[in-house]
Design an enzyme around this catalytic site. Structure first.
Site, mmCIF file in Angstrom:
data_model
loop_
_atom_site.group_PDB
_atom_site.id
_atom_site.type_symbol
_atom_site.label_atom_id
_atom_site.label_comp_id
_atom_site.label_asym_id
_atom_site.label_seq_id
_atom_site.Cartn_x
_atom_site.Cartn_y
_atom_site.Cartn_z
ATOM 1 N N TYR A 58 2.693 -8.137 3.009
ATOM 2 C CA TYR A 58 2.905 -7.719 1.630
ATOM 3 C C TYR A 58 4.356 -7.329 1.372
ATOM 4 C CZ TYR A 58 -1.873 -8.137 0.070
ATOM 5 O OH TYR A 58 -3.080 -8.665 -0.310
ATOM 6 N N ARG A 105 6.009 -10.610 0.706
ATOM 7 C CA ARG A 105 5.649 -11.091 -0.631
ATOM 8 C C ARG A 105 6.348 -10.266 -1.714
ATOM 9 N NH1 ARG A 105 -0.468 -11.202 -1.629
ATOM 10 N NH2 ARG A 105 0.236 -12.208 -3.555
ATOM 11 N N ASN A 151 -2.501 -11.549 -12.019
ATOM 12 C CA ASN A 151 -1.312 -11.536 -11.176
ATOM 13 C C ASN A 151 -0.922 -10.110 -10.808
ATOM 14 O OD1 ASN A 151 -1.247 -14.324 -11.508
ATOM 15 N ND2 ASN A 151 0.096 -14.198 -13.295
ATOM 16 N N HIS A 166 -6.059 -7.049 -10.883
ATOM 17 C CA HIS A 166 -5.970 -7.078 -9.419
ATOM 18 C C HIS A 166 -4.901 -6.152 -8.864
ATOM 19 C CE1 HIS A 166 -7.938 -11.357 -9.400
ATOM 20 N NE2 HIS A 166 -8.784 -10.387 -9.707
ATOM 21 N N CYS A 183 -1.766 13.359 3.339
ATOM 22 C CA CYS A 183 -2.870 13.453 4.308
ATOM 23 C C CYS A 183 -2.583 12.745 5.628
ATOM 24 C CB CYS A 183 -4.158 12.910 3.696
ATOM 25 S SG CYS A 183 -4.160 11.112 3.473
ATOM 26 N N GLY A 203 -3.147 -20.683 -17.041
ATOM 27 C CA GLY A 203 -2.710 -20.763 -15.654
ATOM 28 C C GLY A 203 -3.666 -20.170 -14.651
#
Length: 248
Positions: free
Chosen positions: A67, A70, A102, A119, A151, A188
């Protein structure tokens, strides 16, 4: 590019427009789709290994690094003419809602104000244990992923993974926007990933005109359903110009 005059008239008369966007819109900015992003060393992994709670539990470092890679691609990308046309459409309409699958935040960077992110957003980070958004953490620590400053649990990208539920509030807002619009544009997106794939049907059942704009559809140019085989970065600006030619 020619735009169906019936659709132009419907847009001009509409009081409420809802738009659903998918990976095809971002692809025109050079952002690879989810599976296209599995290139190079990432091609050796299944999507479930890189985008699921189980995958994160098994190898949090691997998932975090994918990630992070990305995220760099997203930061280098720029909004394209399709994004900008949606900003203009929002400015023109009395009521406008943009729903996106997206996670790149390009709609907001382009200037869109009312965006429902189904998302999540790859630019945000949350605590994997508490689910709270984290804006800063100890960057000197060697832990990968970094740890939650509250935490101590691992941090994770604020995106929806395989096996996870969509944010309830976002989904309800999307459903409401689909039910209340005069015109629904699906742009799209493959139209196969639920529950987002049901939104055009919800809009149609509520009486809206629906237009599907994608490179994988067969042309159909009769209301109440329009199917347009086109790139969003070309078709959306052409639609806005056709509806409001004074912009020329």
């Amino acid at each position: 590019m020619q735009i169906n005059p019936q659709l132009v008239t419907i847009l001009q008369r509409a009081q409420s427009v809802t738009v659903l966007t998918g990976a095809g819109v971002s692809a025109e900015s050079g952002i690879p789709t989810f599976r296209d992003a599995q290139t190079g060393m990432w091609a050796n992994f299944n999507p479930e290994e890189l985008a699921s709670p189980d995958g994160f539990r098994r190898n949090p470092k691997l998932v975090w690094e994918w990630y992070a890679w990305r995220r760099e691609l997203v930061q280098q990308a720029q909004p394209n003419p399709g994004h900008l046309a949606l900003v203009e459409l929002e400015r023109r309409m009395p009521t406008f809602t943009l729903i996106t699958q997206n996670v790149d935040g390009l709609h907001q960077r382009a200037g869109s104000q009312k965006v429902i992110e189904l998302h999540g957003n790859i630019g945000r980070v949350t605590c994997s244990a508490e689910g709270t958004q984290i804006d800063s953490w100890d960057t000197t620590a060697e832990s990968v992923p970094p740890r939650c400053p509250h935490c101590g649990a691992y941090l994770r990208p604020d995106v929806v993974w395989f096996g996870e539920m969509l944010p309830r509030q976002a989904l309800q807002a999307a459903w409401d926007a689909a039910e209340m619009c005069d015109l629904f544009l699906s742009v799209g997106t493959s139209g196969v990933v639920e529950p987002a794939a049901s939104l055009p049907r919800v809009a149609r059942q509520a009486g809206a005109t629906v237009a599907v704009i994608n490179l994988d559809v067969q042309e159909q140019n009769q209301p109440p359903i329009f199917s347009i085989h086109a790139r969003s970065g070309e078709w959306l600006p052409a639609l806005v110009r056709a509806a409001w030619p004074s912009q020329e």
